[in-house]
Design an enzyme around this catalytic site. Sequence first.
Site, PDB file in Angstrom:
ATOM      1  N   ASP A   1       0.820  -1.215   0.000  1.00  0.00           N
ATOM      2  CA  ASP A   1       0.000   0.000   0.000  1.00  0.00           C
ATOM      3  C   ASP A   1       0.847   1.256   0.000  1.00  0.00           C
ATOM      4  O   ASP A   1       2.072   1.208   0.145  1.00  0.00           O
ATOM      5  CB  ASP A   1      -0.947   0.002   1.203  1.00  0.00           C
ATOM      6  CG  ASP A   1      -0.260  -0.437   2.498  1.00  0.00           C
ATOM      7  OD1 ASP A   1       0.966  -0.262   2.613  1.00  0.00           O
ATOM      8  OD2 ASP A   1      -0.958  -0.960   3.383  1.00  0.00           O
TER       9      ASP A   1
ATOM     10  N   ASN B   1      -7.607  -2.850  14.480  1.00  0.00           N
ATOM     11  CA  ASN B   1      -8.989  -3.139  14.082  1.00  0.00           C
ATOM     12  C   ASN B   1      -9.074  -4.321  13.125  1.00  0.00           C
ATOM     13  O   ASN B   1     -10.126  -4.571  12.538  1.00  0.00           O
ATOM     14  CB  ASN B   1      -9.639  -1.899  13.460  1.00  0.00           C
ATOM     15  CG  ASN B   1      -8.939  -1.449  12.181  1.00  0.00           C
ATOM     16  OD1 ASN B   1      -8.006  -2.086  11.704  1.00  0.00           O
ATOM     17  ND2 ASN B   1      -9.395  -0.336  11.609  1.00  0.00           N
TER      18      ASN B   1
END
Length: 260
Positions: A67, A135
Amino acid sequence: MQVIIADSAQEVARLGADQLSRLLRTTPEAVLGLATGNTPIALYEELIRRYRQGELSFARAQSFNLDEYVGLAPEHPQSYRYFMNRYLFSQIDIPLARTWVPDGMADPASAGEVYESLIEAAGGIDLQVLGIGRNGHIGFNEPSSSLGSRTRIKTLAPQTLADNSRFFAVDEFQPSLAITMGIGTILRSRKALLLATGDAKADAVHAMVEGPVTASCPASALQLHPCAVVIVDRAAGARLQHGEYYQRVRQQTDQLSSRD
């Protein structure tokens, strides 16, 4: 999914480096999928040490990073291209032209497809290194990401923005968008290697390994991967209910590694 609980963060890096070392010895032209973050830094330091000692060469390999932030140029100190050049590429013998990081300055409408085409042209990723967010995100695939998603632009979750804010000065622009390999892209790698350390990752590791496969915890999709290895330290693995079993797996892995 093979889960290994290591005694320390240093051992996580060593065992992770063992995985890459075995691949590069058998397949010098391997296509590596790489990640950024604090946990991979320890892995890269161990790989650099082995390279300097003549145990490893990356000269025939190539790499694709997971990314990049949208809106950051490659030379920006907070860009992931800058990170990779600093912490790995500049210290090993991999040709820089064979290292790929998504272009954060590219047209968002086409950047994902371009990156997917580059991966496909390389023959796919042999081993994908991963971290995990608190998360449960992998890459920048935040909760609710499609389990079949491909490389694309994603809006970063508030938790991710908060976790990453420590890398940016108070008055510095912090991107809220990123281009990331999709979960489907990650699942197409021939092998996935996820590393996690620290008690802040314990809930996410538990959900990934022992919870249901759900978009609420994107990393849980690795349960569907045909060859996924998860290496965590005791703190990150503290909530795993089958720790004794994973310890036995670790002992068997150590025995196999000693034969190399």
